[in-house]
Design a protein around this motif. Sequence first.
Motif, PDB file in Angstrom:
ATOM      1  N   LYS A 156      -6.315 -29.737 -15.400  1.00 21.02           N
ATOM      2  CA  LYS A 156      -6.747 -28.979 -16.567  1.00 21.02           C
ATOM      3  C   LYS A 156      -6.346 -29.638 -17.892  1.00 21.02           C
ATOM      4  O   LYS A 156      -6.633 -29.121 -18.964  1.00 21.02           O
ATOM      5  CB  LYS A 156      -6.204 -27.554 -16.513  1.00 21.02           C
ATOM      6  N   TYR A 157      -5.662 -30.783 -17.816  1.00 20.25           N
ATOM      7  CA  TYR A 157      -5.299 -31.528 -19.026  1.00 20.25           C
ATOM      8  C   TYR A 157      -6.435 -32.478 -19.395  1.00 20.25           C
ATOM      9  O   TYR A 157      -6.888 -33.278 -18.576  1.00 20.25           O
ATOM     10  CB  TYR A 157      -4.018 -32.326 -18.802  1.00 20.25           C
ATOM     11  N   ARG A 158      -6.883 -32.391 -20.648  1.00 22.46           N
ATOM     12  CA  ARG A 158      -7.914 -33.295 -21.164  1.00 22.46           C
ATOM     13  C   ARG A 158      -7.324 -34.096 -22.323  1.00 22.46           C
ATOM     14  O   ARG A 158      -6.552 -33.565 -23.128  1.00 22.46           O
ATOM     15  CB  ARG A 158      -9.137 -32.517 -21.640  1.00 22.46           C
ATOM     16  N   PHE A 159      -7.699 -35.383 -22.390  1.00 24.14           N
ATOM     17  CA  PHE A 159      -7.162 -36.278 -23.408  1.00 24.14           C
ATOM     18  C   PHE A 159      -8.330 -36.782 -24.258  1.00 24.14           C
ATOM     19  O   PHE A 159      -9.193 -37.519 -23.775  1.00 24.14           O
ATOM     20  CB  PHE A 159      -6.416 -37.438 -22.751  1.00 24.14           C
ATOM     21  N   LEU A 160      -8.351 -36.373 -25.524  1.00 26.55           N
ATOM     22  CA  LEU A 160      -9.463 -36.688 -26.408  1.00 26.55           C
ATOM     23  C   LEU A 160      -9.003 -36.600 -27.853  1.00 26.55           C
ATOM     24  O   LEU A 160      -7.955 -36.013 -28.153  1.00 26.55           O
ATOM     25  CB  LEU A 160     -10.636 -35.746 -26.169  1.00 26.55           C
ATOM     26  N   ALA A 161      -9.772 -37.197 -28.754  1.00 29.66           N
ATOM     27  CA  ALA A 161      -9.446 -37.152 -30.176  1.00 29.66           C
ATOM     28  C   ALA A 161      -9.742 -35.757 -30.720  1.00 29.66           C
ATOM     29  O   ALA A 161     -10.829 -35.215 -30.505  1.00 29.66           O
ATOM     30  CB  ALA A 161     -10.245 -38.202 -30.929  1.00 29.66           C
ATOM     31  N   LEU A 162      -8.766 -35.185 -31.437  1.00 34.45           N
ATOM     32  CA  LEU A 162      -8.890 -33.811 -31.935  1.00 34.45           C
ATOM     33  C   LEU A 162      -8.976 -33.771 -33.454  1.00 34.45           C
ATOM     34  O   LEU A 162      -8.540 -32.802 -34.080  1.00 34.45           O
ATOM     35  CB  LEU A 162      -7.689 -32.980 -31.465  1.00 34.45           C
ATOM     36  N   THR A 163      -9.546 -34.800 -34.050  1.00 37.21           N
ATOM     37  CA  THR A 163      -9.577 -34.854 -35.517  1.00 37.21           C
ATOM     38  C   THR A 163     -10.435 -33.751 -36.124  1.00 37.21           C
ATOM     39  O   THR A 163     -10.208 -33.346 -37.271  1.00 37.21           O
ATOM     40  CB  THR A 163     -10.113 -36.226 -35.965  1.00 37.21           C
ATOM     41  N   ALA A 164     -11.435 -33.258 -35.399  1.00 36.48           N
ATOM     42  CA  ALA A 164     -12.338 -32.245 -35.951  1.00 36.48           C
ATOM     43  C   ALA A 164     -11.875 -30.824 -35.698  1.00 36.48           C
ATOM     44  O   ALA A 164     -12.519 -29.876 -36.162  1.00 36.48           O
ATOM     45  CB  ALA A 164     -13.746 -32.436 -35.376  1.00 36.48           C
ATOM     46  N   ILE A 165     -10.779 -30.647 -34.981  1.00 39.71           N
ATOM     47  CA  ILE A 165     -10.298 -29.299 -34.656  1.00 39.71           C
ATOM     48  C   ILE A 165      -9.396 -28.804 -35.777  1.00 39.71           C
ATOM     49  O   ILE A 165      -8.559 -29.562 -36.290  1.00 39.71           O
ATOM     50  CB  ILE A 165      -9.547 -29.327 -33.311  1.00 39.71           C
ATOM     51  N   PRO A 166      -9.540 -27.530 -36.209  1.00 39.80           N
ATOM     52  CA  PRO A 166      -8.709 -27.005 -37.306  1.00 39.80           C
ATOM     53  C   PRO A 166      -7.220 -27.167 -37.009  1.00 39.80           C
ATOM     54  O   PRO A 166      -6.778 -27.065 -35.862  1.00 39.80           O
ATOM     55  CB  PRO A 166      -9.109 -25.527 -37.375  1.00 39.80           C
TER      56      PRO A 166
END
Length: 704
Positions: free
Chosen positions: A658-668
Motif C-alpha cells: 500500500k506504499y506508493r512512491f511518487l512526486a507530491l509537488t502538486a499536493i496541498p
Amino acid sequence: MKRYWHFPLALLGLWAALVLLLSARSPVEWLNVRGWYAQQGASAPYRWTSNRLVVPIRRHDTPIEIELTLASPRWPGRPAPRVVLLADRVPLAALDVPEQPQAFQVVLPPGTAVFELLSPADRPPMDDGRYLGVQVFELQARAHGWARHELIEALVATALLGLLALAAAWCQLRGYLQPAALLALALLLRVVWLRQAPAGFSQGEAVSLVDAWNLLTTGRDHLGHWLPLGTHEALGDWIAPLLTYLELPAVALLGPVPLAGRLTTAFVGALAAPLCYAVARRLALPRAAALLAGLAAAISPWQLLLSRLALPPALVPTGWALCLLCALWFVQRGSPRAALGLACAAGLAVYSYPAMQVAVPLLVAWALALAIVRHLWAVARCWPALAVLGLLWLPFGYDTWFNAASSAWRGQLQLRAATPNEWMAAWWAGYSAYARPARYFAAGADLTRGLPGRSLELSLLAPLIVLGIGLLFWRLGMRRVREPSRHARWSPAPDWWLVLGALLLAPLPASLAVPGSYIFRAAPLAPMLALLAGIGLAVVWQVLNLWLGARQRRLTQLAVGTALVLLLGWQAFGWLSEYLVDYPPQVAGVYQDGLIETFERVAAYAAQADEIWVDTAQIADPYIYLLAARSLPPATAQTQISVERRPGQPNVVARIGKYRFLALTAIPRDLPLLEALPNQYGQPGFVVQRWERDGKRLLIVRRM
C-alpha cells in the motif's frame, strides 16, 4: 600469586568509581531525545516541540521526578494547547499550557523507559516549515534512590576493562603489544559517538543493511535474488557484496539499524592500522617507523571518514593493506603457504568494492612476477593457491562476463573519449592528478566526502611522505644494506618493487572512471600514504644514525618521536573534535536524518489508511528507508515490491504494497498533521499528514 594481589583490588576500586560516575548521570538519555527543534532565545533559552516530544529514560527501580517549564505563545487562530504527558504510552496527566512560562512536575513510575509529551502542533504565521507545539524552557529529571542496573552496568564495564588489561598483558608477553595498541586506538577513534556522527543514514548504507536483514530471514536480498555472491543489485547499480555478508552478525543482534553497519566497518577499518605496521616490519623498517605507519593509518582523516560509514569503500584500506602484506610474504618466501595466504586475501578483496576488482588482480600478477624472478621454478609448487584463487573469483568472474545488468551501471562510469589519443590524454590527466599533494593536504571537500575546509590527511605527514617516496626509489637499485642494528636488515629490491607497484596501481581504478568520488575510488591510496610516512621516518632515523653517537642518537630519536606523536595527536584531535561536533548537523539533512523514525511512526497509522504516498521529489530513495524501518516483513516486501529497471540509471520503485512512491509537488501542504519529526539536531525533518481523496484515506509522507 602474591605479585598480583593488587589486580582484584584495582578492579574493586574501578567498580566503585564507575558506580559513582553512573549514578551521577541524568536519568534522561539526552543524545536520544527526539521531537524538539534547535534552541532559541538569548536571555531565556527555550526549545519548541513538535507534536510529540520523546524523552528516553534510563531504567530505574525507583520513581523519577520530571520537572518541566512550559509556555505556549498564541498567534491568531491558535487556541490554548492542551498537552498530555505519558510514561511508556500510559497517560499520566493532561495540562493546559499558559502563554507565560509555568513549571510543572510529574513522577514517572519505576521502570519507565520513555517519557512523552503530546501537543497540538501548528504552523505559525511566519511560516518556516516547522510545526510548533509548546515551548520547553526547562526539562530536568531526578531519580529517587539507587538504580540496580547501574551496579550491573558498572560490573560489566569493570569485567570488560579487566579482560582488556589481561589481553594487553598477554600481548606484551607474546610481543604483540604494539599492533594491539594500534588496533585499540584505531577502533576507539572509529566508534566514539558512532550513533551521532555522522548524523543520518545514507541510501548506500541502508541497502547493505536491508539486504543483510533479508538474507538472514529469507535467504534472498530485498529484490528477491537468492544468495547473491558475485554482486548484488542495489539502487540501480550492482555493488560488491562483501560488506553485506560481513554485516550479518551485527544485523542478527541489532537489526538493520545504522549502528550495526557502522560497527562492522569501524572494526574492519581499524584493522588497517596493525596491518600497515606489519607491512612496515615486513620491509625491515625500524620499529619506530612501523609504529608511525600504523599510527598514521589509525588517525588518518581519510580512513576515519571511510570507516565511520557503512559503505563498501570502507573495506578498501584494510583489504588493500592485507593484500600487500600477503604479497610481500609471498615474494619473500615463495612458499605454498604464503601463496595460499595471498590467494585468500585477494580472493575476498575483489568483493569489497569495484575499484578492487581492477587493482587486486594486477597486484597479484605483479607479486607473482616478482616471486618468479626471485625464486624461479620454486614458485611452481604454489599451483594449489591458484586453484583456490580461481574458485574464490568464480562468482565475481561469472557476474562480470555473463550478467549484463551487473556491468551496465559500471559502463556508465568508465572513462570515454572519441579517439585513443584523447582517451590516453584524459586518463593521464586523471591519473597524474593523484600525484598532486593538493589532493590530500589542501582544504576543501564537500559534505559527503569530507569536512569542508579540512584536508584528507594530516599536513604534518606531508614531508615524511615525500621522504618515503625518495627512499622508495633509492632502494629499488640496492641489493642489501645493513642497518645499524646487528640483526635487522633492509629488505632487498624485489620487496621495494612490490611496494612501488602497489603505489602505482592504487589510483589506477579511479583514473579509469569519470572524475569524482576520489575519496572512495582511490581508497587503496590511503594505506599507501600511511606506509610512505613510516618509510619517511625511517629516513630520518637513518640520518640520525649516521650523524650522532649512540647516546645522542637515542635521546634525539626519543625527542623527535615524542614531538611528532604530540603534534600529530594535536592535529588529529582538532579534526576529530570538528567531525564530532560541527559536522553532524551539517550533514544531517543530506543523510535524511529522521526518515527511518518517520516510517516507524507511519506504521502505527498504516492500518487506518488505504494507501500511503511518499514524496520522491524531496526524499531520495525513500523505499529503502521504509524497508530499513522494518515496516513490512522481508518476505512480504519481496513479493510486493514493484521495480522499474532502467539500464544505466537508478531503479524506480513505484510501489511496495500500500506504499506508493511518487512526486507530491502538486499536493496541498496544509493538510491535517499526524506527526512532525525534527531531526536529532532540531532541524526541520519530515511530516506525516492525513488526506482524503476520491473516497480513499491517504497518508502523506514528505519533508517539512
